[in-house]
Design an enzyme around this catalytic site. Structure first.
Site, PDB file in Angstrom:
ATOM      1  N   ARG A 109     -50.826 -54.181   4.140  1.00  0.00           N
ATOM      2  CA  ARG A 109     -49.996 -53.395   5.069  1.00  0.00           C
ATOM      3  C   ARG A 109     -50.795 -52.147   5.484  1.00  0.00           C
ATOM      4  NH1 ARG A 109     -44.391 -51.435   2.455  1.00  0.00           N
ATOM      5  NH2 ARG A 109     -43.610 -53.402   3.275  1.00  0.00           N
ATOM      6  N   LYS A 117     -37.286 -41.234   8.450  1.00  0.00           N
ATOM      7  CA  LYS A 117     -36.337 -40.786   7.410  1.00  0.00           C
ATOM      8  C   LYS A 117     -36.549 -39.302   7.110  1.00  0.00           C
ATOM      9  CE  LYS A 117     -33.709 -42.900   5.340  1.00  0.00           C
ATOM     10  NZ  LYS A 117     -32.280 -43.227   5.607  1.00  0.00           N
ATOM     11  N   ALA A 138     -41.519 -41.541   8.130  1.00  0.00           N
ATOM     12  CA  ALA A 138     -41.531 -40.345   8.982  1.00  0.00           C
ATOM     13  C   ALA A 138     -40.178 -40.171   9.673  1.00  0.00           C
ATOM     14  CB  ALA A 138     -42.648 -40.451  10.017  1.00  0.00           C
ATOM     15  N   TYR A 173     -41.455 -45.636   9.449  1.00  0.00           N
ATOM     16  CA  TYR A 173     -40.157 -45.641   8.749  1.00  0.00           C
ATOM     17  C   TYR A 173     -39.952 -44.347   7.971  1.00  0.00           C
ATOM     18  CZ  TYR A 173     -36.957 -46.331   4.828  1.00  0.00           C
ATOM     19  OH  TYR A 173     -35.960 -46.145   3.888  1.00  0.00           O
ATOM     20  N   THR A 214     -34.924 -41.482   0.982  1.00  0.00           N
ATOM     21  CA  THR A 214     -35.797 -42.389   0.240  1.00  0.00           C
ATOM     22  C   THR A 214     -36.956 -41.653  -0.414  1.00  0.00           C
ATOM     23  OG1 THR A 214     -37.421 -44.166   0.570  1.00  0.00           O
ATOM     24  CG2 THR A 214     -36.924 -42.843   2.485  1.00  0.00           C
ATOM     25  N   ASP A 215     -37.467 -42.210  -1.503  1.00  0.00           N
ATOM     26  CA  ASP A 215     -38.653 -41.605  -2.148  1.00  0.00           C
ATOM     27  C   ASP A 215     -39.888 -41.697  -1.244  1.00  0.00           C
ATOM     28  OD1 ASP A 215     -39.230 -44.339  -2.390  1.00  0.00           O
ATOM     29  OD2 ASP A 215     -39.493 -44.313  -4.564  1.00  0.00           O
ATOM     30  N   GLU A 216     -39.818 -42.551  -0.209  1.00  0.00           N
ATOM     31  CA  GLU A 216     -41.001 -42.712   0.654  1.00  0.00           C
ATOM     32  C   GLU A 216     -41.306 -41.449   1.448  1.00  0.00           C
ATOM     33  OE1 GLU A 216     -41.673 -46.357   2.626  1.00  0.00           O
ATOM     34  OE2 GLU A 216     -40.904 -47.536   0.966  1.00  0.00           O
ATOM     35  N   HIS A 234     -50.592 -48.538   3.551  1.00  0.00           N
ATOM     36  CA  HIS A 234     -49.799 -48.934   2.384  1.00  0.00           C
ATOM     37  C   HIS A 234     -49.813 -47.880   1.268  1.00  0.00           C
ATOM     38  CE1 HIS A 234     -48.866 -52.706  -0.309  1.00  0.00           C
ATOM     39  NE2 HIS A 234     -47.947 -51.769  -0.413  1.00  0.00           N
TER      40      HIS A 234
HETATM   41  P1  NAD Z   1     -30.282 -52.498   5.228  1.00  0.00           P
HETATM   42  O1  NAD Z   1     -31.386 -52.675   6.198  1.00  0.00           O
HETATM   43  O2  NAD Z   1     -29.932 -53.604   4.299  1.00  0.00           O
HETATM   44  O3  NAD Z   1     -28.935 -52.114   6.016  1.00  0.00           O
HETATM   45  C1  NAD Z   1     -28.898 -51.174   7.041  1.00  0.00           C
HETATM   46  C2  NAD Z   1     -27.518 -51.256   7.675  1.00  0.00           C
HETATM   47  O4  NAD Z   1     -27.435 -50.257   8.715  1.00  0.00           O
HETATM   48  C3  NAD Z   1     -27.220 -52.601   8.330  1.00  0.00           C
HETATM   49  O5  NAD Z   1     -25.910 -53.016   8.009  1.00  0.00           O
HETATM   50  C4  NAD Z   1     -27.327 -52.305   9.824  1.00  0.00           C
HETATM   51  O6  NAD Z   1     -26.522 -53.141  10.633  1.00  0.00           O
HETATM   52  C5  NAD Z   1     -26.877 -50.854   9.873  1.00  0.00           C
HETATM   53  N1  NAD Z   1     -27.393 -50.138  11.047  1.00  0.00           N
HETATM   54  C6  NAD Z   1     -28.676 -50.089  11.486  1.00  0.00           C
HETATM   55  N2  NAD Z   1     -28.747 -49.333  12.608  1.00  0.00           N
HETATM   56  C7  NAD Z   1     -27.492 -48.882  12.850  1.00  0.00           C
HETATM   57  C8  NAD Z   1     -26.937 -48.043  13.838  1.00  0.00           C
HETATM   58  N3  NAD Z   1     -27.689 -47.515  14.837  1.00  0.00           N
HETATM   59  N4  NAD Z   1     -25.614 -47.761  13.794  1.00  0.00           N
HETATM   60  C9  NAD Z   1     -24.845 -48.287  12.809  1.00  0.00           C
HETATM   61  N5  NAD Z   1     -25.314 -49.112  11.846  1.00  0.00           N
HETATM   62  C10 NAD Z   1     -26.622 -49.399  11.866  1.00  0.00           C
HETATM   63  O7  NAD Z   1     -30.616 -51.162   4.445  1.00  0.00           O
HETATM   64  P2  NAD Z   1     -30.531 -50.793   2.889  1.00  0.00           P
HETATM   65  O8  NAD Z   1     -31.717 -51.323   2.203  1.00  0.00           O
HETATM   66  O9  NAD Z   1     -29.176 -51.100   2.395  1.00  0.00           O
HETATM   67  O10 NAD Z   1     -30.721 -49.208   2.982  1.00  0.00           O
HETATM   68  C11 NAD Z   1     -29.598 -48.363   3.198  1.00  0.00           C
HETATM   69  C12 NAD Z   1     -30.058 -46.919   3.243  1.00  0.00           C
HETATM   70  O11 NAD Z   1     -30.717 -46.590   2.015  1.00  0.00           O
HETATM   71  C13 NAD Z   1     -31.067 -46.620   4.350  1.00  0.00           C
HETATM   72  O12 NAD Z   1     -30.783 -45.348   4.861  1.00  0.00           O
HETATM   73  C14 NAD Z   1     -32.407 -46.618   3.633  1.00  0.00           C
HETATM   74  O13 NAD Z   1     -33.335 -45.771   4.286  1.00  0.00           O
HETATM   75  C15 NAD Z   1     -31.998 -46.067   2.284  1.00  0.00           C
HETATM   76  N6  NAD Z   1     -32.856 -46.496   1.152  1.00  0.00           N
HETATM   77  C16 NAD Z   1     -33.062 -47.824   0.886  1.00  0.00           C
HETATM   78  C17 NAD Z   1     -33.792 -48.205  -0.228  1.00  0.00           C
HETATM   79  C18 NAD Z   1     -34.027 -49.650  -0.586  1.00  0.00           C
HETATM   80  O14 NAD Z   1     -34.780 -49.922  -1.518  1.00  0.00           O
HETATM   81  N7  NAD Z   1     -33.430 -50.606   0.103  1.00  0.00           N
HETATM   82  C19 NAD Z   1     -34.338 -47.207  -1.071  1.00  0.00           C
HETATM   83  C20 NAD Z   1     -34.142 -45.853  -0.743  1.00  0.00           C
HETATM   84  C21 NAD Z   1     -33.373 -45.511   0.372  1.00  0.00           C
HETATM   85  O1  DAU Z   2     -39.109 -46.788  -1.906  1.00  0.00           O
HETATM   86  C1  DAU Z   2     -37.889 -46.935  -1.230  1.00  0.00           C
HETATM   87  C2  DAU Z   2     -38.086 -47.875  -0.068  1.00  0.00           C
HETATM   88  O2  DAU Z   2     -38.245 -49.168  -0.629  1.00  0.00           O
HETATM   89  C3  DAU Z   2     -36.944 -47.867   0.939  1.00  0.00           C
HETATM   90  O3  DAU Z   2     -36.838 -46.593   1.515  1.00  0.00           O
HETATM   91  C4  DAU Z   2     -37.163 -48.922   2.011  1.00  0.00           C
HETATM   92  O4  DAU Z   2     -36.047 -48.983   2.874  1.00  0.00           O
HETATM   93  C5  DAU Z   2     -37.338 -50.266   1.325  1.00  0.00           C
HETATM   94  O5  DAU Z   2     -37.645 -51.244   2.295  1.00  0.00           O
HETATM   95  C6  DAU Z   2     -38.451 -50.201   0.296  1.00  0.00           C
HETATM   96  O6  DAU Z   2     -39.741 -50.019   0.939  1.00  0.00           O
HETATM   97  P1  DAU Z   2     -41.035 -50.799   0.426  1.00  0.00           P
HETATM   98  O7  DAU Z   2     -42.029 -50.827   1.512  1.00  0.00           O
HETATM   99  O8  DAU Z   2     -41.464 -50.277  -0.909  1.00  0.00           O
HETATM  100  O9  DAU Z   2     -40.360 -52.249   0.181  1.00  0.00           O
HETATM  101  P2  DAU Z   2     -40.930 -53.728   0.472  1.00  0.00           P
HETATM  102  O10 DAU Z   2     -40.027 -54.651  -0.254  1.00  0.00           O
HETATM  103  O11 DAU Z   2     -41.185 -53.952   1.912  1.00  0.00           O
HETATM  104  O12 DAU Z   2     -42.341 -53.690  -0.279  1.00  0.00           O
HETATM  105  C7  DAU Z   2     -42.413 -53.433  -1.664  1.00  0.00           C
HETATM  106  C8  DAU Z   2     -43.863 -53.591  -2.073  1.00  0.00           C
HETATM  107  O13 DAU Z   2     -44.232 -54.968  -1.951  1.00  0.00           O
HETATM  108  C9  DAU Z   2     -44.831 -52.826  -1.199  1.00  0.00           C
HETATM  109  O14 DAU Z   2     -45.914 -52.348  -2.004  1.00  0.00           O
HETATM  110  C10 DAU Z   2     -45.364 -53.873  -0.220  1.00  0.00           C
HETATM  111  C11 DAU Z   2     -45.325 -55.139  -1.046  1.00  0.00           C
HETATM  112  N1  DAU Z   2     -45.082 -56.392  -0.289  1.00  0.00           N
HETATM  113  C12 DAU Z   2     -43.969 -56.448   0.499  1.00  0.00           C
HETATM  114  C13 DAU Z   2     -43.693 -57.587   1.223  1.00  0.00           C
HETATM  115  C14 DAU Z   2     -42.474 -57.674   2.102  1.00  0.00           C
HETATM  116  C15 DAU Z   2     -45.951 -57.468  -0.400  1.00  0.00           C
HETATM  117  O15 DAU Z   2     -46.947 -57.404  -1.156  1.00  0.00           O
HETATM  118  N2  DAU Z   2     -45.669 -58.594   0.304  1.00  0.00           N
HETATM  119  C16 DAU Z   2     -44.594 -58.696   1.128  1.00  0.00           C
HETATM  120  O16 DAU Z   2     -44.430 -59.758   1.770  1.00  0.00           O
END
Ligand code: NAD
Ligand code: DAU
Length: 334
Positions: A270, A151, A149, A147, A123-125, A273
């Site tokens: 948060r 990753k 940290a 989270y 992730t970019d985080e 944040h």
């Molecule tokens: P998500 O939370 O929707 O899904 C995570 C999946 O992993 C779920 O199906 C869950 O059941 C499974 N899982 C969790 N713990 C497990 C374990 N111990 N063993 C097997 N399966 C397990 O996540 P997402 O948003 O689809 O993200 C997928 C990947 O992409 C993650 O690695 C996340 O860090 C990365 N990522 C997400 C985003 C985003 O914006 N969502 C951005 C950048 C990177």
């Molecule tokens: O940048 C990639 C990441 O994006 C992934 O690695 C993470 O898995 C994914 O959850 C996401 O993280 P963020 O923290 O950026 O996503 P989230 O949707 O939780 O929050 C996006 C922004 O919105 C952030 O600045 C916090 C804000 N927010 C979020 C929620 C849930 C709010 O203002 N209110 C909210 O209720």
């Protein structure tokens, strides 16, 4: 190619499975997923009858379960993770377990079974926030939350295995994904579904934090390309190039639904944040990838999808989600 997709029942993983089965008729996909609160077999229902797809319920921290699927795999793509920043702040343990130890168990299986390719989805985080400019793959990692940290720790193990054992890895760091099948705790599906129900939209802090949004299909195409054509040992940033402040994102969602700002509520920020993320994606673009879905089009498609799939998210919102929401937002409704 026989591809093991861990976390394939989650948001990005399920979209990736769908893309692989559609684009690569010769491939087989095995999903290994623990089905945590975020895993959902409904996300894969439309491919469940495909003979090239199979599902194994299991934990990536369990060496036996991992070894079973790794045997005979040509590639493992690791999506499995705990992914929600807010949950990592209230309870980091599961993040350290899955995102660090789980990654280690997978790497050991890749070594033991001679799997030819391991794609770690990061992730970019991991870069932490950046006031101006864009993060490049060689930047120092400065994760802010438990989270990110976790990753980053998983990443370091991946890179150490590459250097020490020559494990064949590639890695992506993508920006914020949005689109269909995203668990309604992340801002886009939470705000869209709340707005559809005329519930409050809780904005953290001043609403000026910036994220770079990428439509999930665009990310999945980049991941598929890196899996097949990325250079061994390399890391690729994958961003949509859409830097949007949370307040503007919220206004965009409301405008799609023809609503004003009456539902917007400013709530406690948060902790820790991150203010802004931005990615330099020259490296993945050099492989021939570029995003196809503009932010305006992606947001319109996404809002429409949640409007048309109430049965999917209403089921989620009546379960574990509700107690989480009450804890996180102190019962905020309208
Ligand atoms: P998500 O939370 O929707 O899904 C995570 C999946 O992993 C779920 O199906 C869950 O059941 C499974 N899982 C969790 N713990 C497990 C374990 N111990 N063993 C097997 N399966 C397990 O996540 P997402 O948003 O689809 O993200 C997928 C990947 O992409 C993650 O690695 C996340 O860090 C990365 N990522 C997400 C985003 C985003 O914006 N969502 C951005 C950048 C990177
Ligand atoms: O940048 C990639 C990441 O994006 C992934 O690695 C993470 O898995 C994914 O959850 C996401 O993280 P963020 O923290 O950026 O996503 P989230 O949707 O939780 O929050 C996006 C922004 O919105 C952030 O600045 C916090 C804000 N927010 C979020 C929620 C849930 C709010 O203002 N209110 C909210 O209720």
């Amino acid at each position: 190619m026989r591809i093991v997709v861990t976390g394939g029942a989650g948001f990005i993983g399920s979209n990736f499975v769908r893309l692989v089965l559609a684009e690569h008729p010769g491939d087989k996909v095995v999903v290994l997923d623990k089905l945590t609160y975020a895993g959902n077999l409904d996300n894969l229902r439309d491919v469940s009858g495909d003979p090239r797809y199979s599902f194994v319920k299991g934990d990536i921290c369990d060496p036996e379960a991992v070894d079973e699927v790794a045997a005979g795999a040509d590639a493992i793509v690791n999506f499995a993770a705990e992914t929600h920043v807010d949950r990592s702040i209230s309870g980091p343990e599961d993040f350290i377990r899955t995102d660090v130890i789980g990654t280690h168990v997978l790497l050991d299986a890749v070594r033991a079974r001679g799997v030819a390719r391991f794609l770690q989805i990061s992730t970019d985080e991991v870069y932490g926030d950046i006031a101006e400019g864009a993060s490049v793959e060689t930047d120092v990692l400065r994760p802010s939350s438990p989270y990110s940290a976790s990753k980053a720790s998983g990443e370091l193990l991946v890179l150490a295995y590459r250097r020490t054992y020559g494990t064949p890895i590639v890695m992506t760091r993508s920006s914020n994904n949005y689109g269909p099948w995203q668990y309604p705790e992340k801002i886009v599906p939470l705000f869209v579904t709340n707005a559809l129900d005329r519930q409050a939209l809780p904005i953290y802090g001043d609403g000026r934090n910036v994220r770079d949004w990428i439509y999930v299909d665009d990310n999945c195409r980049a991941l598929d390309l890196v899996l097949r054509e990325g250079a061994d040992g390399e890391i690729y940033n994958v961003g949509g190039g859409n830097e949007v402040a949370n307040l503007d994102l919220t206004r965009g969602i409301l405008a799609e639904l023809g609503l004003g700002e009456e539902l917007v509520r400013y709530v406690t920020d948060r902790p820790g944040h991150d203010r802004r993320y931005a990615l330099d994606c020259a490296k993945v673009r050099a492989l021939g990838w570029e995003p196809r879905v503009s932010f305006a089009e992606g947001l319109a498609r996404t809002v429409a999808w949640y409007g048309e799939h109430r049965e999917w998210w209403e089921k989620i919102k009546s379960g574990e989600w509700r107690s989480y929401y009450e804890r996180q937002y102190h019962g905020l409704t309208t």
